[in-house]
Structures are given as C-alpha cells and as structure tokens.
Design a protein around this motif. Structure first.
Motif, PDB file in Angstrom:
ATOM      1  N   TRP A 185       0.819  -1.217   0.000  1.00 55.48           N
ATOM      2  CA  TRP A 185       0.000   0.000   0.000  1.00 55.48           C
ATOM      3  C   TRP A 185       0.847   1.259   0.000  1.00 55.48           C
ATOM      4  CZ3 TRP A 185      -4.092  -1.781   4.165  1.00 55.48           C
ATOM      5  CH2 TRP A 185      -4.885  -2.787   3.597  1.00 55.48           C
ATOM      6  N   ASP A 186       2.049   1.147   0.553  1.00 55.45           N
ATOM      7  CA  ASP A 186       3.033   2.235   0.474  1.00 55.45           C
ATOM      8  C   ASP A 186       2.485   3.571   0.986  1.00 55.45           C
ATOM      9  OD1 ASP A 186       5.562   3.232  -0.084  1.00 55.45           O
ATOM     10  OD2 ASP A 186       5.003   3.905  -2.088  1.00 55.45           O
ATOM     11  N   TYR A 187       1.863   3.542   2.165  1.00 53.98           N
ATOM     12  CA  TYR A 187       1.387   4.778   2.790  1.00 53.98           C
ATOM     13  C   TYR A 187       2.524   5.458   3.558  1.00 53.98           C
ATOM     14  CZ  TYR A 187      -3.485   3.516   1.860  1.00 53.98           C
ATOM     15  OH  TYR A 187      -4.670   3.213   1.251  1.00 53.98           O
ATOM     16  N   TYR A 188       2.363   6.753   3.757  1.00 52.08           N
ATOM     17  CA  TYR A 188       3.348   7.515   4.535  1.00 52.08           C
ATOM     18  C   TYR A 188       2.660   8.153   5.727  1.00 52.08           C
ATOM     19  CZ  TYR A 188       6.603  11.144   5.996  1.00 52.08           C
ATOM     20  OH  TYR A 188       7.426  11.944   6.744  1.00 52.08           O
ATOM     21  N   ASN A 189       3.293   8.050   6.880  1.00 55.56           N
ATOM     22  CA  ASN A 189       2.796   8.701   8.077  1.00 55.56           C
ATOM     23  C   ASN A 189       3.996   9.141   8.895  1.00 55.56           C
ATOM     24  OD1 ASN A 189       2.017   8.531  11.143  1.00 55.56           O
ATOM     25  ND2 ASN A 189       0.079   8.812  10.056  1.00 55.56           N
ATOM     26  N   ALA A 190       4.055  10.423   9.228  1.00 56.01           N
ATOM     27  CA  ALA A 190       5.226  10.977   9.904  1.00 56.01           C
ATOM     28  C   ALA A 190       5.451  10.328  11.275  1.00 56.01           C
ATOM     29  CB  ALA A 190       5.064  12.486  10.055  1.00 56.01           C
ATOM     30  N   VAL A 191       4.376  10.057  11.991  1.00 56.16           N
ATOM     31  CA  VAL A 191       4.523   9.431  13.311  1.00 56.16           C
ATOM     32  C   VAL A 191       5.088   8.027  13.169  1.00 56.16           C
ATOM     33  CG1 VAL A 191       3.331   8.725  15.409  1.00 56.16           C
ATOM     34  CG2 VAL A 191       2.610  10.797  14.226  1.00 56.16           C
ATOM     35  N   TYR A 192       4.579   7.270  12.203  1.00 55.05           N
ATOM     36  CA  TYR A 192       5.080   5.914  11.984  1.00 55.05           C
ATOM     37  C   TYR A 192       6.548   5.940  11.590  1.00 55.05           C
ATOM     38  CZ  TYR A 192       5.452   1.159  10.204  1.00 55.05           C
ATOM     39  OH  TYR A 192       5.850  -0.147   9.988  1.00 55.05           O
ATOM     40  N   GLU A 193       6.901   6.875  10.724  1.00 60.32           N
ATOM     41  CA  GLU A 193       8.298   6.995  10.291  1.00 60.32           C
ATOM     42  C   GLU A 193       9.217   7.239  11.479  1.00 60.32           C
ATOM     43  OE1 GLU A 193       9.628   6.742   7.128  1.00 60.32           O
ATOM     44  OE2 GLU A 193       7.651   6.051   6.493  1.00 60.32           O
ATOM     45  N   ALA A 194       8.787   8.074  12.423  1.00 57.34           N
ATOM     46  CA  ALA A 194       9.619   8.396  13.578  1.00 57.34           C
ATOM     47  C   ALA A 194       9.587   7.300  14.637  1.00 57.34           C
ATOM     48  CB  ALA A 194       9.157   9.717  14.194  1.00 57.34           C
ATOM     49  N   MET A 195       8.462   6.592  14.726  1.00 57.27           N
ATOM     50  CA  MET A 195       8.269   5.601  15.790  1.00 57.27           C
ATOM     51  C   MET A 195       8.857   4.233  15.433  1.00 57.27           C
ATOM     52  SD  MET A 195       6.614   5.004  18.781  1.00 57.27           S
ATOM     53  CE  MET A 195       5.684   3.726  19.657  1.00 57.27           C
ATOM     54  N   GLU A 196       8.678   3.794  14.201  1.00 52.07           N
ATOM     55  CA  GLU A 196       8.992   2.415  13.846  1.00 52.07           C
ATOM     56  C   GLU A 196      10.175   2.248  12.905  1.00 52.07           C
ATOM     57  OE1 GLU A 196       7.717  -0.024  15.304  1.00 52.07           O
ATOM     58  OE2 GLU A 196       5.905   0.779  16.228  1.00 52.07           O
ATOM     59  N   LYS A 197      10.442   3.232  12.051  1.00 55.75           N
ATOM     60  CA  LYS A 197      11.459   3.028  11.021  1.00 55.75           C
ATOM     61  C   LYS A 197      12.896   2.994  11.548  1.00 55.75           C
ATOM     62  CE  LYS A 197       9.045   2.399   7.319  1.00 55.75           C
ATOM     63  NZ  LYS A 197       9.080   3.312   6.173  1.00 55.75           N
ATOM     64  N   PRO A 198      13.307   3.947  12.389  1.00 55.86           N
ATOM     65  CA  PRO A 198      14.713   3.937  12.814  1.00 55.86           C
ATOM     66  C   PRO A 198      15.003   2.853  13.848  1.00 55.86           C
ATOM     67  CG  PRO A 198      13.555   5.742  13.876  1.00 55.86           C
ATOM     68  CD  PRO A 198      12.580   5.133  12.919  1.00 55.86           C
ATOM     69  N   ARG A 199      16.234   2.375  13.858  1.00 56.10           N
ATOM     70  CA  ARG A 199      16.633   1.399  14.880  1.00 56.10           C
ATOM     71  C   ARG A 199      16.641   2.048  16.256  1.00 56.10           C
ATOM     72  NH1 ARG A 199      21.069  -0.128  17.611  1.00 56.10           N
ATOM     73  NH2 ARG A 199      22.315   1.508  16.635  1.00 56.10           N
ATOM     74  N   VAL A 200      17.107   3.296  16.307  1.00 57.85           N
ATOM     75  CA  VAL A 200      17.096   4.076  17.545  1.00 57.85           C
ATOM     76  C   VAL A 200      16.150   5.255  17.336  1.00 57.85           C
ATOM     77  CG1 VAL A 200      18.449   5.414  19.187  1.00 57.85           C
ATOM     78  CG2 VAL A 200      19.473   3.417  18.078  1.00 57.85           C
ATOM     79  N   VAL A 201      15.144   5.372  18.179  1.00 54.86           N
ATOM     80  CA  VAL A 201      14.135   6.420  18.022  1.00 54.86           C
ATOM     81  C   VAL A 201      14.724   7.779  18.393  1.00 54.86           C
ATOM     82  CG1 VAL A 201      11.892   7.269  18.807  1.00 54.86           C
ATOM     83  CG2 VAL A 201      12.269   4.816  18.517  1.00 54.86           C
ATOM     84  N   ASP A 202      14.582   8.738  17.490  1.00 53.22           N
ATOM     85  CA  ASP A 202      14.968  10.116  17.768  1.00 53.22           C
ATOM     86  C   ASP A 202      13.782  10.769  18.476  1.00 53.22           C
ATOM     87  OD1 ASP A 202      15.334  12.952  17.586  1.00 53.22           O
ATOM     88  OD2 ASP A 202      16.778  12.641  15.976  1.00 53.22           O
ATOM     89  N   MET A 203      13.920  11.045  19.758  1.00 51.68           N
ATOM     90  CA  MET A 203      12.808  11.536  20.561  1.00 51.68           C
ATOM     91  C   MET A 203      12.314  12.900  20.094  1.00 51.68           C
ATOM     92  SD  MET A 203      11.793   9.218  22.519  1.00 51.68           S
ATOM     93  CE  MET A 203      10.556  10.279  23.258  1.00 51.68           C
ATOM     94  N   GLU A 204      13.210  13.751  19.639  1.00 43.28           N
ATOM     95  CA  GLU A 204      12.774  15.065  19.164  1.00 43.28           C
ATOM     96  C   GLU A 204      11.899  14.920  17.924  1.00 43.28           C
ATOM     97  OE1 GLU A 204      15.931  17.812  18.593  1.00 43.28           O
ATOM     98  OE2 GLU A 204      16.599  17.776  20.685  1.00 43.28           O
ATOM     99  N   GLU A 205      12.314  14.050  16.999  1.00 40.98           N
ATOM    100  CA  GLU A 205      11.524  13.819  15.793  1.00 40.98           C
ATOM    101  C   GLU A 205      10.179  13.180  16.136  1.00 40.98           C
ATOM    102  OE1 GLU A 205      12.042  14.630  12.599  1.00 40.98           O
ATOM    103  OE2 GLU A 205      13.803  15.756  13.250  1.00 40.98           O
ATOM    104  N   LEU A 206      10.199  12.234  17.074  1.00 38.43           N
ATOM    105  CA  LEU A 206       8.960  11.561  17.457  1.00 38.43           C
ATOM    106  C   LEU A 206       7.982  12.538  18.092  1.00 38.43           C
ATOM    107  CD1 LEU A 206       7.250   9.019  17.806  1.00 38.43           C
ATOM    108  CD2 LEU A 206       8.466   8.583  19.955  1.00 38.43           C
ATOM    109  N   LEU A 207       8.454  13.337  19.016  1.00 33.24           N
ATOM    110  CA  LEU A 207       7.575  14.285  19.700  1.00 33.24           C
ATOM    111  C   LEU A 207       7.061  15.364  18.747  1.00 33.24           C
ATOM    112  CD1 LEU A 207       9.321  14.721  23.166  1.00 33.24           C
ATOM    113  CD2 LEU A 207       7.162  13.586  22.660  1.00 33.24           C
TER     114      LEU A 207
END
Length: 268
Positions: A185-207
């Motif tokens: 489906w190839d959807y994009y969601n900024a929260v998902y990108e920040a929450m699930e994509k990186p191995r280490v979550v960047d808290m500033e990006e997530l918040l």
C-alpha cells in the motif's frame, strides 16, 4: 485474459490448499448434488458455490472488481462466501441421518485426521479473556482510555498492538493503523516513520510528529532504543505493563484540555 484466469486459479488453489478437508467438502457437495431435494438448500450449498467459483475465475469479474475501486490484493475474499465447512458438515449429517451416532463419530474422526490443529497457526492463539485480544492491550487501554464514553484520546502504539486497540476501545484514536503494515500500500505517516522506522528512536523527531497529530499518549516497548530518555524530553511515565512503557505528553494533554474547555464554554 488467460493470464488473469491463471492468477485467479492460483489464488483459488492457495486458498483451498487442495487439502483433505477441501476434498471432503467436495465429496459432500457431490453427494448433495445427487441426493438433496430441498430447493433452498440446493441453491445455497450446491448451486451457489459453483456460481461463486465460476465468477471468481472469470477474468472480467476480477477486472470489474478492480474497476470499481476495490483492492485487487483482497480479491480472494470473494471465496469467503463459499461455506466449505457447512457443506461438509451438512453432507455428513445427510449421509448418516439414519445412524446419527455413527455419523457423529465418523465426522469427528474425519475432521481430526484430515484437519490441522488451529493453534499451530502463526496468527491464532488461545484467548486470554472474553475479548479475545491480549490482556496487555486491555490493561493499556483501561489505563489511558477516556472515562467519558463521549470523549476521545489519541495514542501512539507499537505496530504489534494496533490491530487490537480498535477492537477493544474505539475511543482511543491512533495516528496510523494496520495500513502501515502492508508494504504494497506504500502509505506515509510521519509518526510511523519516527516511531517504527529507525533502529534508535529520535525523541525530538517523534515528539514533533506526535504533537502535530495531538497524541496525548505514547506507548513503547521497554526494549525500544531511544537517543534520549523520554522522561528527560518532558514525557510522564504513567506505568509499565508487560514490558510496555506508557507515557503521557503533558504538552499535548494541556492543548487538548484547553480545546475541550473552549468548546464546552462556547456550547454553554
């Protein structure tokens, strides 16, 4: 057209598995074709399955399915309308209608021998409660869910929990759902990108992403790595439940509360 037909045939083969239980259903169908006199039952269990299979394999049906805006990936769901299990069970009942005990034994043995234990499946597990969802999800939702049935809250959940949250409490909104788990489906969601994509979550990006979506709560696995301690970033740890950390974002909570108070005063 032939290519579409072959694709549909492969889908049918994969769906039925061409396994023993399917064979038993086919044999029961044949028996009902010859012996069943009730017109309503013949229509439902004898004629309808053949019509569904014929339409399913007919290339124009699939083209029409996609043309009206439905997802071709879900075309197989048309086969859900064929009651294979009911055909087999009813066929056994008709075959042994004069010898019910023998029929019950025969049907039970055939089902056990020809079938497979459902809990061996990767997507099936024994129920932990009356809701048939993990106890962990129930506890998390009870903790963050709104007390007022008319109110709603927004929360970010790990992808392994999102399937269950909506089933248990529709008052908990999430910025993304199961659509993010289907690569096709190839959807994009900024929260998902920040929450699930990186191995280490960047808290500033997530918040940044969660506050734009007004998410009052963030639920993270205790094993999830972050570049900063969430509490040092202003989040409030409410509780740890079965290895999940439930955080409240005071900034978003205050904004949402101010909105609610404004609308309540305006309505008053």
């Amino acid at each position: 057209m032939f290519g579409i037909f072959m694709e549909s045939f492969v889908i049918l083969k994969l769906y039925t598995g061409l396994k023993l239980l399917f064979l038993l259903s086919a044999l029961a169908w044949g028996y009902l074709l010859v012996t069943e006199k009730n017109k309503s039952i013949r229509t439902l269990l004898v004629y309808a399955p053949v019509i569904v299979v014929a339409l399913f394999l007919f290339p124009v049906s699939r083209k029409g399915f996609v043309a009206i805006g439905l997802d071709g990936e879900t075309y197989y769901r048309i086969l859900w309308t064929i009651p294979f299990g009911i055909i087999f069970v009813y066929g056994i009942c008709r075959l042994f209608e004069q010898h019910r005990r023998i029929g019950l034994l025969a049907g039970t043995v055939l089902t056990i021998v020809c079938g497979s234990y459902v809990y061996k499946g990767a997507y099936i597990s024994k129920a932990e409660n009356l809701y048939h969802i993990p106890d962990t999800v129930v506890e998390i939702c009870d903790l963050i869910g709104p007390e007022d049935a008319k109110s709603r809250v927004s929360a970010v959940m790990p992808e392994e929990l999102i399937h269950f949250v909506r089933q248990y409490n529709a008052s908990i909104n999430m910025p993304y759902g199961r659509e993010m788990l289907v690569n096709a489906w190839d959807y994009y969601n900024a929260v998902y990108e920040a929450m699930e994509k990186p191995r280490v979550v960047d808290m500033e990006e997530l918040l940044k992403a969660t506050r734009e979506e007004y998410c009052q709560y963030i639920v993270m696995s205790k094993e999830r790595e972050t570049n900063q301690d969430p509490e040092e970033c202003g989040l409030l740890l409410l509780e740890e439940i079965d290895g999940y950390l439930i955080y409240e974002d005071p900034v978003t909570v205050q904004i949402v509360n101010e909105w609610q108070n404004y609308y309540e005063d305006d309505e008053g």
